[in-house]
Design a protein around this motif. Structure first.
Motif, PDB file in Angstrom:
ATOM      1  N   ARG A 174      59.794  26.152 -68.655  1.00  0.00           N
ATOM      2  CA  ARG A 174      58.206  25.979 -68.536  1.00  0.00           C
ATOM      3  C   ARG A 174      58.251  25.806 -66.927  1.00  0.00           C
ATOM      4  N   ALA A 175      59.085  25.067 -66.307  1.00  0.00           N
ATOM      5  CA  ALA A 175      58.858  25.125 -64.685  1.00  0.00           C
ATOM      6  C   ALA A 175      59.105  26.300 -64.058  1.00  0.00           C
ATOM      7  N   GLY A 176      60.290  27.040 -64.513  1.00  0.00           N
ATOM      8  CA  GLY A 176      60.278  28.338 -63.834  1.00  0.00           C
ATOM      9  C   GLY A 176      59.179  29.167 -63.831  1.00  0.00           C
ATOM     10  N   ARG A 177      58.888  29.307 -65.006  1.00  0.00           N
ATOM     11  CA  ARG A 177      57.682  30.445 -65.369  1.00  0.00           C
ATOM     12  C   ARG A 177      56.368  29.970 -64.609  1.00  0.00           C
ATOM     13  N   ALA A 178      56.168  28.615 -64.837  1.00  0.00           N
ATOM     14  CA  ALA A 178      54.890  28.011 -64.100  1.00  0.00           C
ATOM     15  C   ALA A 178      54.950  28.387 -62.442  1.00  0.00           C
ATOM     16  N   ASP A 179      55.970  28.046 -62.043  1.00  0.00           N
ATOM     17  CA  ASP A 179      55.826  28.345 -60.750  1.00  0.00           C
ATOM     18  C   ASP A 179      55.841  29.908 -60.588  1.00  0.00           C
ATOM     19  N   GLN A 180      56.417  30.780 -61.202  1.00  0.00           N
ATOM     20  CA  GLN A 180      56.124  32.300 -60.879  1.00  0.00           C
ATOM     21  C   GLN A 180      54.905  32.780 -61.600  1.00  0.00           C
ATOM     22  N   GLN A 181      54.415  31.848 -62.021  1.00  0.00           N
ATOM     23  CA  GLN A 181      52.885  32.374 -62.522  1.00  0.00           C
ATOM     24  C   GLN A 181      53.237  33.489 -64.063  1.00  0.00           C
ATOM     25  N   ILE A 182      54.278  33.196 -64.546  1.00  0.00           N
ATOM     26  CA  ILE A 182      54.681  33.996 -65.648  1.00  0.00           C
ATOM     27  C   ILE A 182      54.069  33.694 -67.059  1.00  0.00           C
ATOM     28  N   LYS A 183      53.106  34.567 -67.719  1.00  0.00           N
ATOM     29  CA  LYS A 183      52.233  33.958 -68.632  1.00  0.00           C
ATOM     30  C   LYS A 183      52.887  33.857 -70.130  1.00  0.00           C
ATOM     31  N   ALA A 184      54.198  34.565 -70.038  1.00  0.00           N
ATOM     32  CA  ALA A 184      54.964  34.867 -71.349  1.00  0.00           C
ATOM     33  C   ALA A 184      55.336  33.248 -71.647  1.00  0.00           C
ATOM     34  N   PRO A 185      55.107  32.831 -73.065  1.00  0.00           N
ATOM     35  CA  PRO A 185      55.441  31.590 -73.224  1.00  0.00           C
ATOM     36  C   PRO A 185      56.725  31.382 -73.299  1.00  0.00           C
ATOM     37  N   CYS A 186      57.357  29.761 -73.428  1.00  0.00           N
ATOM     38  CA  CYS A 186      58.654  29.450 -73.642  1.00  0.00           C
ATOM     39  C   CYS A 186      58.840  29.082 -75.048  1.00  0.00           C
ATOM     40  N   ARG A 187      59.933  29.574 -75.799  1.00  0.00           N
ATOM     41  CA  ARG A 187      60.179  29.068 -77.066  1.00  0.00           C
ATOM     42  C   ARG A 187      60.205  27.587 -77.361  1.00  0.00           C
ATOM     43  N   GLU A 188      59.186  26.873 -78.115  1.00  0.00           N
ATOM     44  CA  GLU A 188      59.354  25.665 -78.455  1.00  0.00           C
ATOM     45  C   GLU A 188      60.143  25.415 -79.642  1.00  0.00           C
TER      46      GLU A 188
END
Length: 256
Positions: free
Chosen positions: A242-256
């Motif tokens: 979540r932290a890495g993708r939010a910082d890179q503005q990657i919209k693909a969700p993380c698997r919960e």
């Protein structure tokens, strides 16, 4: 009183799943913007360190439990395999890592929905060189062509699979130095690091496309940590994603 009891129960459960101490290993060279600073004696800094701290807290621990350490890549992996560090902060996935540590899995494969940073490696040559070419499947050049490669198991496995002759370097900076000084003709280097080089270095080199390897980065846990604290490490992997993708503005969700 009932709410207080629930609060104490929640705190006890959180403490139970939180390791008493977390020894987290980082590379001892600069990997901007993820890792900053070339002084190996100084604590690591950069986006990766921020994400690790954030993920640890959100997974149920306090940042005061962290011990941040810097090692050469080979040394870090040795310590992880012996459970002498708990997490190796950043790595490409591969069979070598699964043999010595734990990664988030989706069945038999490393889970692409829990990677925290999308990165690539490409071939680089001298900008004036006209003897070397790469079309995504075949690397052509002089008969004595040797490919500079750092001690990253996924990269060395790639070189072996393609039957390229390796010019093994001590680390990424050493591989880059050999290329810039003319001691190597071609080298595999991380595009992330190359994008932050000085104009003088960038003018000397040319990137060949497409990349030879593209993958997510992951944090690797020791097998002992996963065994002792499965809930914590699973939450840590999710929060790193979540932290890495939010910082890179990657919209693909993380698997919960």
């Amino acid at each position: 009183m009932l709410s207080a009891a629930f609060g104490l129960l929640f705190l006890a459960q959180a403490q139970a799943r939180c390791p008493a101490q977390l020894r987290i290993g980082f590379l001892d060279y600069e990997l901007a913007p993820l890792l900053l600073g070339r002084d190996k004696s100084q604590p690591p800094q950069g986006k990766l360190v921020d994400w690790v701290r954030q993920a640890v807290v959100r997974a149920g621990c306090t940042s005061s439990r962290l011990e941040l350490l810097r090692f050469p890549i080979i040394r870090g992996r040795e310590l992880l395999s012996r459970n002498e560090i708990d997490i190796w902060a950043v790595a490409f996935p591969g069979a070598d890592l699964l043999a010595i540590g734990a990664l988030p899995m989706d069945g038999e494969a490393v889970d692409p929905q829990l990677g925290f940073y999308s990165a690539s490696y490409s071939l680089y040559i001298d900008s004036r060189d006209t003897t070397v070419s790469w079309n995504g499947s075949k690397l052509s050049g002089p008969d004595d062509l040797r490919v500079g490669v750092a001690p990253v198991p996924a990269l060395r496995a790639l070189v072996a699979e393609r039957n390229w002759t390796p010019e093994n370097g001590m680390d990424t900076q050493n591989v880059l130095n050999k290329l810039v000084s003319g001691r190597s003709t071609v080298a595999i280097l991380p595009d992330l690091i190359m994008s932050t080089q000085t104009p003088e270095v960038l003018e000397r080199l040319r990137r060949l496309t497409p990349p030879v390897l593209t993958s997510w980065y992951y944090s690797v846990a020791s097998k002992d940590l996963l065994r002792r604290h499965p809930a914590f490490i699973k939450n840590y992997w999710l929060e790193m994603c979540r932290a890495g993708r939010a910082d890179q503005q990657i919209k693909a969700p993380c698997r919960e």
